[in-house]
Scaffold this motif. Sequence first.
Motif, PDB file in Angstrom:
ATOM      1  N   ALA A 189      47.771  45.262  14.371  1.00 18.95           N
ATOM      2  CA  ALA A 189      48.071  44.667  15.341  1.00 18.95           C
ATOM      3  C   ALA A 189      49.388  43.430  14.900  1.00 18.95           C
TER       4      ALA A 189
ATOM      5  N   GLU B 236      44.131  44.460  11.665  1.00 21.04           N
ATOM      6  CA  GLU B 236      44.767  43.456  11.846  1.00 21.04           C
ATOM      7  C   GLU B 236      46.366  44.293  11.236  1.00 21.04           C
TER       8      GLU B 236
ATOM      9  N   GLY C  21      47.284  34.095  27.760  1.00 21.30           N
ATOM     10  CA  GLY C  21      48.278  35.262  27.563  1.00 21.30           C
ATOM     11  C   GLY C  21      48.379  35.936  28.497  1.00 21.30           C
TER      12      GLY C  21
ATOM     13  N   PRO D  37      56.829  41.706  14.504  1.00 26.91           N
ATOM     14  CA  PRO D  37      55.552  40.736  14.625  1.00 26.91           C
ATOM     15  C   PRO D  37      54.341  40.900  15.654  1.00 26.91           C
ATOM     16  N   PRO D  38      53.841  40.328  15.825  1.00 30.82           N
ATOM     17  CA  PRO D  38      52.352  40.859  16.581  1.00 30.82           C
ATOM     18  C   PRO D  38      52.539  40.954  17.923  1.00 30.82           C
ATOM     19  N   GLU D  39      53.449  40.010  18.190  1.00 26.55           N
ATOM     20  CA  GLU D  39      53.450  39.268  20.105  1.00 26.55           C
ATOM     21  C   GLU D  39      54.679  40.964  20.929  1.00 26.55           C
TER      22      GLU D  39
ATOM     23  N   VAL E 222      49.516  41.157  11.655  1.00 28.43           N
ATOM     24  CA  VAL E 222      48.805  39.962  11.669  1.00 28.43           C
ATOM     25  C   VAL E 222      48.812  40.381   9.915  1.00 28.43           C
TER      26      VAL E 222
ATOM     27  N   ILE F 143      43.928  42.267  20.345  1.00 29.30           N
ATOM     28  CA  ILE F 143      42.439  42.836  19.973  1.00 29.30           C
ATOM     29  C   ILE F 143      41.520  41.873  19.970  1.00 29.30           C
TER      30      ILE F 143
ATOM     31  N   ALA G 291      42.204  39.221  26.420  1.00 28.94           N
ATOM     32  CA  ALA G 291      42.387  40.805  25.629  1.00 28.94           C
ATOM     33  C   ALA G 291      43.621  41.194  26.662  1.00 28.94           C
TER      34      ALA G 291
ATOM     35  N   LEU H  11      49.771  44.469  22.181  1.00 30.93           N
ATOM     36  CA  LEU H  11      48.695  44.757  22.027  1.00 30.93           C
ATOM     37  C   LEU H  11      47.128  43.985  22.068  1.00 30.93           C
TER      38      LEU H  11
END
Lengths: 357, 279
Positions: A47, A44, A96, A68-70, A49, A76, A136, A74
């Motif tokens: 990622a 995380e 996504g 940020p994650p976006e 998070v 998960i 994913a 990647l």
Amino acid sequence: MISLQRVSARAGGFTLSDVSFDVPDGGYGVVIGPAGSGKTTLLETIAGVIRPTSGRILLGGRDVTIAPPEARRLGIVYQHAYLFPHLDVRANIAYGAADDESAADMSDRFGVTAMADRAVEALSGGERQLVAMARALARRPGVLLLDEPFSALDPRTRATARRIVRALHQERRFTVLQVTHDFAEAGLLGDVAIMLDRGRVVQQGEPAEVFRKPASPYIADFLGAENVFAGTAHEIRAETSDLVGGADRDVTQHAIAFTTGALTFYALGDAVDGTTHAVIRAEEISISAEPSTSSVQNQFRGHIVEIVSAGALSRVTIDASGTPIVAAITARSVRELRLAPGMEVVAGFKATAVHLC
Amino acid sequence: MAQFDGSKLESVEPTRSRPAANAVATILVAVASSLFLLFMLGPIVGLVSAGGARGISSLATDHELRSALLLTAGTATVATLLGIVGATPLAYLLARRSFRGRAVVSALMDLPLVIPHPVAGIALLLVLGRGSPVGGALYSAGLRVASSPTGIVCAMLFVSAPLYVSAAREAFARVDARYESVARTLGDDAWRAFRRVTLPLSSRGLTAAAVVMWARAVSEFGAIVILTYNPKVVSVLSYDRFTSYGLSEALPVAAVLVLFALIPLAALRALRSGEPLRR
């Protein structure tokens, strides 16, 4: 590439301390560790998070420590699929997805196209996991993070899922980091194994290397090595090239005598200081009725205490002067040697099979 | 033989006495529950049967009651909408983020629930009345708070929003944060992940929270009566009729208020009946 440089993070009761490792571009890294060692926290943090408290994270050469994650490209997949319950299978995979074609392709690859219109509540655990992986990967991520994604699957689905992920990985060369507590899985899939314990990396390297030469008795025990002996090591004499082949001065190995209980093993190593344990994999130990004249340096007479059969392989425990030695031999050998509890036998292993740590 | 019978008796005895104990317990529970229900429902049923029919028929003729009902519904709706807009982000923060002072904010949000409502009205009057700097400034800007529908909305918001915050926080907390994490890794920014995942998954709980807030706002009296006696909401009107004309005149108004309160109650029941059983 996934590159962590002295990353520390904290989430709930879990902490990561000074974690550093690299998984090369297109590589398959496997994080191994007991429950509570911070494996999910590690994923995380990569990622995005969880924000690290210090250190740097690079993905594909780009510093994403505060991204940020976006923005990390990647995917998960958690142990529990976390499919969006208000969407059907199709909408989950499309959520996504890079494009419709990618979503359709992944549905096909993971064999979930037939259930596209079903609600996720109607899926079995294994089906959910396949959909989560399709979701994913439909995004075409550069990095795939897998948090024990196969552990809740039945053996057949597990084999299927592993095969699909491996094929996709070889085809698309994305970088994978997978968490597992199953070392067989790590050996099967990984290029790099990272052993995590209480939030710290305790060893990393090729899985076979970590498996054969665990850095500590704890790791050996965790990896399932049956023969872990506590004792003391003494150097016998320095032997150069002739033993290991080649004239390179760097590959100097020392002949070492390791004493545990009433037994003394002959082993090879490059250092004696701090050596307190010897590890021998059960597969490296042979059993014979009589001592043999061969290159096998370590031979110990003892009585068979127990024979446990698991398919074609049997684990035979021998009591050698009070020290238990476990040998893994084929069921056929057990039959041919007519092994039975109480029988006197000789357990043998080469000096090179003894790993000191 | 006798010994054998004895042991048999011993093993049978406890199972025989258990149904008897169970029956006594069941009777006690039933009696206690019935008495409690009677106490709770008796006055309401009495009120509706005594004044319900007259209340409904007076809706056609009693202009003041009709406008009080409309005012109550309108101000409660505005207060609820303001509560949703203002308190949803706070409820989300309290459910999801750990920050310094979170416990203090939580405790402060519960404060309006424990102070007597006329006291809340006095506090509001102190801040929003014409004599206060804020109220004075609002008044000179053309916005009169006290003795206006705005005052009713403020009083309703103050006393009922904490219920919304607490229920909405619970609704958010029930949605595993990892759904959002997954949505983020699938390309959503924080707002989009909230809108596409968290909001739909918590919508039932949020709607229930809004209904509870609306119902509480409709039934408010203490804070409103201090801040805005006129124009009158239904609760103030029933009190006014009681003090001015006695019980018989207050009855129809009170009964109409009870029937009115059944609307959110029914909505809540409908919402909850659709809820899946929690595992």
